[in-house]
Design an enzyme around this catalytic site. Structure first.
Site, mmCIF file in Angstrom:
data_model
loop_
_atom_site.group_PDB
_atom_site.id
_atom_site.type_symbol
_atom_site.label_atom_id
_atom_site.label_comp_id
_atom_site.label_asym_id
_atom_site.label_seq_id
_atom_site.Cartn_x
_atom_site.Cartn_y
_atom_site.Cartn_z
ATOM 1 N N LYS A 157 0.875 -1.192 0.000
ATOM 2 C CA LYS A 157 0.000 0.000 0.000
ATOM 3 C C LYS A 157 0.904 1.232 0.000
ATOM 4 C CE LYS A 157 -4.002 0.533 2.184
ATOM 5 N NZ LYS A 157 -5.060 0.546 1.200
HETATM 6 N N1 PMP Z 1 -7.010 -2.842 -3.360
HETATM 7 C C1 PMP Z 1 -6.608 -1.587 -3.099
HETATM 8 C C2 PMP Z 1 -5.890 -0.816 -4.162
HETATM 9 C C3 PMP Z 1 -6.895 -0.997 -1.852
HETATM 10 O O1 PMP Z 1 -6.507 0.248 -1.602
HETATM 11 C C4 PMP Z 1 -7.605 -1.739 -0.888
HETATM 12 C C5 PMP Z 1 -7.939 -1.119 0.434
HETATM 13 N N2 PMP Z 1 -6.939 -1.354 1.374
HETATM 14 C C6 PMP Z 1 -7.965 -3.054 -1.192
HETATM 15 C C7 PMP Z 1 -7.662 -3.564 -2.436
HETATM 16 C C8 PMP Z 1 -8.634 -3.922 -0.173
HETATM 17 O O2 PMP Z 1 -7.695 -4.341 0.787
HETATM 18 P P1 PMP Z 1 -8.116 -4.623 2.306
HETATM 19 O O3 PMP Z 1 -9.214 -5.600 2.256
HETATM 20 O O4 PMP Z 1 -6.901 -5.175 2.936
HETATM 21 O O5 PMP Z 1 -8.538 -3.325 2.875
#
Ligand code: PMP
Length: 325
Positions: A157
């Site tokens: 991220k």
């Molecule tokens: N893809 C992206 C690009 C994101 O920013 C997120 C949000 N964190 C997700 C997928 C979903 O990930 P998570 O379930 O860990 O929040």
């Protein structure tokens, strides 16, 4: 948005106004930061706030930091303790969202990842829905392509990479859609601007593999388990062609922000019946029971803030007190 009263900053919880950085900060200029987004859900019956899978979120957070060549003096446990300490200072009794950030804090010019000093902050604020219309989203396939692992690794991220998501999201919304579905360099479905992608076809759920430039979502991982174990829906991780979206019976997005959002139209074409389908209709209530801590078998995913959880210092103090004659 309600602003937080506190922040975890430079190793302790301080008033939010004291958590400030200068305009020359490396991360602000070059996007050299990574973050997490973690939800905590209020359970009114138990008067308890449950953080959803903090260990997994902080593991990924530390992995993102490693991708950025950051060495942080933290483990998932110390970060969880910091988050709990912060939430207890805020005394939230409602659903909220926490935003841990690891950023290169140097106030200096020069784009690089080495010879820089990372810092960690966490803030948390009350938070409801990320997408208002999460039962009947109208999405578009974006003309922007997802960043590739050879450009900015999407499995982290990484703050700077979110400009890619921002292009896709803004263009989609300005064109009248709720959300963007982004393809990777091969033309396969990658994910939405900030959520993972699933479709259901002929009774099977399909989601892109982690090698198709998706974020390794914690919600995605949870949903795979809930679909296969609780709802009897087999899940396949494989590349998805664009036209499979059109032929899908159901499409949904999942992520910490969007939670579980049904996509019922893509580029003006109805998905399946054009209404939220049976799999998403079953998954959503199950997911909300799980995250709120009302399903005993998934309670291990929910970390209590006020009750059983005692932060590291409290535990050490309690242990010292207990060992005194
Ligand atoms: N893809 C992206 C690009 C994101 O920013 C997120 C949000 N964190 C997700 C997928 C979903 O990930 P998570 O379930 O860990 O929040």
């Amino acid at each position: 948005m309600t602003m937080p009263a506190h922040a975890f900053f430079r190793g302790r919880v301080v008033p939010y106004d004291e958590a400030r950085v200068g305009v020359l900060t490396h991360a602000l200029n070059y996007g050299t930061a990574c973050f997490a987004g973690i939800r905590a859900y209020w359970n009114a019956r138990e008067s308890e706030l449950f953080v959803f899978r903090p260990a997994e979120h902080f593991e990924r957070f530390l992995e993102s930091a490693r991708l950025l060549d950051m060495t942080l003096p933290h483990t998932p446990e110390t970060l969880t303790d910091a988050l709990l300490e912060l939430l207890r200072a805020e005394l939230y009794r409602e659903d909220c969202y926490a935003r841990p950030l690891a950023f290169y804090a140097d106030e200096s010019i020069g784009v690089r990842l080495h010879n820089l000093t990372p810092e960690v902050s966490i803030v948390a604020m009350p938070y409801g829905r990320y997408i208002e219309n999460d039962e009947s989203l109208h999405a578009t396939v974006s003309s922007w392509r997802r960043v590739d692992d050879t450009m900015i690794p999407p499995r982290g991220k990484i703050a700077g990479a979110y400009v890619n998501s921002a292009f896709a999201k803004t263009d989609a919304q300005r064109a009248g859609f709720d959300e963007a579905i982004v393809l990777n360099q091969d033309g396969h479905v990658s994910e939405a601007s900030a959520a993972n992608f699933f479709l259901v076809r002929r009774g099977m759920a399909i989601t892109p593999p982690v090698s198709d430039n998706v974020l390794e979502g914690i919600t995605r991982r949870s949903v795979i388990e809930l679909l296969s174990k609780e709802l009897g829906v087999p899940v396949l991780e494989r590349s998805i062609d664009r036209t499979e979206i059109t032929l899908a019976d159901e499409v949904f997005l999942c992520g910490t922000g969007v939670q579980i959002a049904a996509v019922t139209r893509v580029d003006h074409r109805p998905i399946g019946s054009g209404r939220m389908g049976p799999v998403v209709s079953a998954l959503r209530p199950l997911f909300f029971e799980v995250v709120r801590g009302t399903r005993a078998d998934y309670r291990r995913w929910c970390h209590p803030v006020y009750g059983n959880a005692t932060p590291r210092e409290d535990r050490a103090r309690a242990a010292r007190a207990a060992s005194k004659p």
